[in-house]
Design a protein around this motif. Structure first.
Motif, PDB file in Angstrom:
ATOM      1  N   ILE B  78       0.836  -1.206   0.000  1.00 59.44           N
ATOM      2  CA  ILE B  78       0.000   0.000   0.000  1.00 59.44           C
ATOM      3  C   ILE B  78       0.867   1.251   0.000  1.00 59.44           C
ATOM      4  O   ILE B  78       0.672   2.180  -0.774  1.00 59.44           O
ATOM      5  CB  ILE B  78      -0.899   0.024   1.261  1.00 59.44           C
ATOM      6  N   LEU B  79       1.880   1.218   0.891  1.00 62.42           N
ATOM      7  CA  LEU B  79       2.694   2.411   1.085  1.00 62.42           C
ATOM      8  C   LEU B  79       3.504   2.751  -0.156  1.00 62.42           C
ATOM      9  O   LEU B  79       3.637   3.915  -0.527  1.00 62.42           O
ATOM     10  CB  LEU B  79       3.624   2.215   2.289  1.00 62.42           C
ATOM     11  N   ILE B  80       4.035   1.717  -0.826  1.00 58.49           N
ATOM     12  CA  ILE B  80       4.899   2.006  -1.960  1.00 58.49           C
ATOM     13  C   ILE B  80       4.067   2.541  -3.120  1.00 58.49           C
ATOM     14  O   ILE B  80       4.498   3.440  -3.846  1.00 58.49           O
ATOM     15  CB  ILE B  80       5.747   0.773  -2.365  1.00 58.49           C
ATOM     16  N   ASP B  81       2.842   2.025  -3.264  1.00 59.61           N
ATOM     17  CA  ASP B  81       1.928   2.587  -4.266  1.00 59.61           C
ATOM     18  C   ASP B  81       1.690   4.065  -4.001  1.00 59.61           C
ATOM     19  O   ASP B  81       1.762   4.903  -4.899  1.00 59.61           O
ATOM     20  CB  ASP B  81       0.572   1.867  -4.198  1.00 59.61           C
ATOM     21  N   ALA B  82       1.422   4.344  -2.719  1.00 57.10           N
ATOM     22  CA  ALA B  82       1.151   5.728  -2.326  1.00 57.10           C
ATOM     23  C   ALA B  82       2.376   6.604  -2.584  1.00 57.10           C
ATOM     24  O   ALA B  82       2.275   7.731  -3.074  1.00 57.10           O
ATOM     25  CB  ALA B  82       0.767   5.775  -0.853  1.00 57.10           C
ATOM     26  N   ALA B  83       3.558   6.040  -2.278  1.00 56.95           N
ATOM     27  CA  ALA B  83       4.795   6.801  -2.461  1.00 56.95           C
ATOM     28  C   ALA B  83       5.009   7.119  -3.941  1.00 56.95           C
ATOM     29  O   ALA B  83       5.449   8.211  -4.303  1.00 56.95           O
ATOM     30  CB  ALA B  83       5.978   6.034  -1.895  1.00 56.95           C
ATOM     31  N   TYR B  84       4.681   6.142  -4.802  1.00 56.70           N
ATOM     32  CA  TYR B  84       4.795   6.363  -6.246  1.00 56.70           C
ATOM     33  C   TYR B  84       3.980   7.561  -6.683  1.00 56.70           C
ATOM     34  O   TYR B  84       4.454   8.457  -7.380  1.00 56.70           O
ATOM     35  CB  TYR B  84       4.307   5.136  -7.026  1.00 56.70           C
TER      36      TYR B  84
END
Ligand SMILES: Nc1ncnc2c1ncn2[C@@H]1O[C@H](COP(=O)(O)OP(=O)(O)O)[C@@H](O)[C@H]1O
Ligand SMILES: [Mg+2]
Lengths: 264, 287
Positions: B78-84
């Motif tokens: 979830i977090l890495i998607d958001a970071a992208y």
């Protein structure tokens, strides 16, 4: 670039290059920087403008180089003049710090639309003349003050100009470097046979370098007198230690004292 | 003869010791530059864990560092998607800030009248807090992405504009005269003199704009909420806050901070690359 190896004609026989006629410059606030300046510059002259600061030496150069219009009077070039007829050297080397030595020397050509390939030989030739061919790819910050000044001189002569203006070019350098550059400047002039107007407030520099010293005074800026230094070129160490040199220096000093308002 | 030799040797040895001391100090400083901040961080995290354990603070008030780490690992997808998403908005906004800021600076530099007419409005845009403009933007701009970009751009373009303007105007006056003497055109003066002179100033503004565009992106996300385009880190922080998932809030926050550090480091490196040959700020000097 063509190296002519000119033998400069004797003082009285040189054809005129340009004339300042009754040039006045009045800045706002009524500062009279120049009052009725008349000067005939002849081909092959090495003229020094000698005078205390504020006497309009830089103003005269700026008017000659068209950076400034005179308030009255005019500057006439013999046969007109164009781009590349003039080279200038300022008190600071005024190099582009982001460009290498050869790119800096290329500048006058580059602004005239010439590619580096077209003029590479000329650029390298003048770098050789000022003794910096090994430093063509260096950046200015890697060079000493004297070397930067040589680059600046190389840039001024690269277009083979008819007139070179130098505004106290060595004033910020140490004595030894200045001495060396004075010697080399004379050699260079003999090699390329140009005409020089050299601003200085050093009596010794003006006597060593030039064959005509124009002494100027301030408030208002004006030409006080003109001295001839008729010692032959090439001039070297033996000239610096000669009685003739000392005599010329004394005359110039006295004129300068008068220019500064002190009794000679 | 031998006496003289001894003397010079003695002097050389003394000088060397001085040099060795200096070299050692330099080495220590070089290591300390990294080691000290890392040690401080480790200590702070340990202290944080200790405080949480000693006071038995419930995890919905302050989770320990281990829980934050767990959240970072478990919620990574979830977090890495958001970071992208946040990263993309930030980068695009920065790019637009560069184009817009530097472009306006050049335009203003070429026409004094344009500058006099519009510079005050650039200042007004800059001094008005973006948080207060953002809700309006999302009323009138349908596309969430466009709205977010606009918000981030609004905060980021001004430092580029003002520093580039300053740079374009701080050309060495003798060089300017030289260009005039050689009959340079306006374009040549811009291309060969003003733009290179402005480069160090521009890069300084760029570093500031990098941080600001991240701030702008985060603010825009908080105002825009989710919908259509997925959710960025700021939205995840807000969402986790509603659910009292404090550990995930911290995890997402750590990612935002890491992103900010990365942008700053990358821009500093770029600046070093571009200036290392000639500009004092990038030239290594011994002390
Ligand atoms: N752009 C300018 N505006 C007003 N006054 C000037 C300007 N340039 C020079 N001056 C004044 O004109 C006088 C001559 O200056 P300058 O030619 O620089 O003298 P020098 O080079 O002999 O030291 C000085 O009094 C100086 O203050
Ligand atoms: Mg002067």
């Amino acid at each position: 670039m063509a190296v002519h190896h000119h033998d400069t004609l004797p003082l009285g026989q040189r054809p005129p290059l340009l004339k300042l006629r009754h040039v006045d410059k009045v800045f706002s606030g009524d500062v009279v920087a120049l009052k009725d300046m008349n000067l005939q510059v002849n081909q092959g002259d090495f003229i020094s403008l000698l005078g205390p600061s504020g006497c309009g030496k830089s103003t005269a150069l700026r008017i000659i180089s068209d950076l400034m219009h005179p308030t009255r009077g005019r500057v006439d070039w013999e046969g007109g003049h164009g781009r590349g007829d003039l080279g200038v050297v300022f008190q600071e080397p005024t190099l582009m710090p982001w460009a290498t030595v050869s790119q800096n020397v290329w500048l006058p050509f580059r602004l005239a639309g010439k590619s580096y390939g077209e003029v590479k030989d000329d650029v390298l030739e003048v770098l050789r003349l000022v003794g910096l061919e090994k430093f063509q790819n260096s950046y200015p910050r890697e060079l000493s003050g004297g070397m930067k000044m040589r680059v600046s001189i190389a840039r001024a002569i690269v277009t083979n100009p008819r007139l070179i203006l130098m505004d106290e070019p060595f004033a910020a350098l140490d004595e030894i470097t200045r001495h060396k550059l004075n010697n080399d400047l004379l050699k260079l002039k003999a090699q390329i046979g140009c005409t020089v107007i050299f601003v200085t407030h050093s009596v010794f520099e003006s006597v060593f370098l030039s064959d005509r010293i124009v002494v100027m005074a301030a408030r208002p800026g004006r030409v006080l007198t003109e001295l001839e230094v008729d010692a032959p070129y090439p001039r070297g160490e033996e000239f610096r230690t000669s009685a003739e040199y000392a005599a010329h220096a004394r005359r110039a000093s006295e004129a300068l004292k008068e220019a500064m308002g002190e009794p000679a | 003869m031998s006496l003289a030799d001894d003397q010079t040797l003695g002097a050389a040895a003394a000088r060397d010791e001085d040099e060795i001391r200096r070299a050692r100090a330099a080495r220590i400083e070089k290591i300390a530059k990294w080691a000290l901040p890392v040690a401080i961080m480790a200590l702070a995290i340990m202290g944080w864990g200790w405080i949480v354990r000693a006071n038995e603070i419930p995890h919905y008030i302050l989770p320990g560092p281990n829980l934050v780490w767990d959240s970072l690992v478990n919620d990574w997808a979830i977090l890495i998607d958001a970071a992208y998403l946040t990263g993309w908005i930030t980068l695009l906004a920065l790019l637009l800030a560069v184009v817009g800021g530097a472009g306006l600076a050049i335009l203003f530099n070429q026409s004094k009248m344009l500058e006099l007419s519009f510079y005050p409005y650039a200042v007004i845009l800059q001094v008005t807090p973006v948080v207060s403009i953002a809700p309006l933007i999302f009323i009138y701009v349908d596309s969430k992405v466009a709205g977010m970009l606009l918000c981030a751009w609004l905060v980021a373009f001004f430092p580029v504009l003002s520093s580039t303007t300053l740079g374009l105007n701080s050309v060495d006056h003798n060089l300017r005269d030289l260009f005039r003497i050689y009959g340079a055109t306006r374009w040549q003066r811009l291309r060969f003199l003003q733009l290179p002179s402005a480069l160090p100033y521009f890069l300084g503004g760029l570093k500031i704009a990098g941080g600001l565009s991240l701030i702008g992106a985060v603010v825009a996300e908080l105002v825009a909420g989710t919908g259509g385009i997925g959710s960025g880190l700021a939205f995840r922080i807000q969402e986790a806050g509603y659910r009292l998932n404090i550990a995930r809030m911290f995890a997402a926050l750590a990612l935002v901070a890491a992103m900010g550090v990365f942008i700053f480091a990358a821009l500093s490196f770029l600046s070093h690359l571009l200036l290392k040959n000639w500009h004092e700020s990038a030239v290594a000097r011994e002390k």
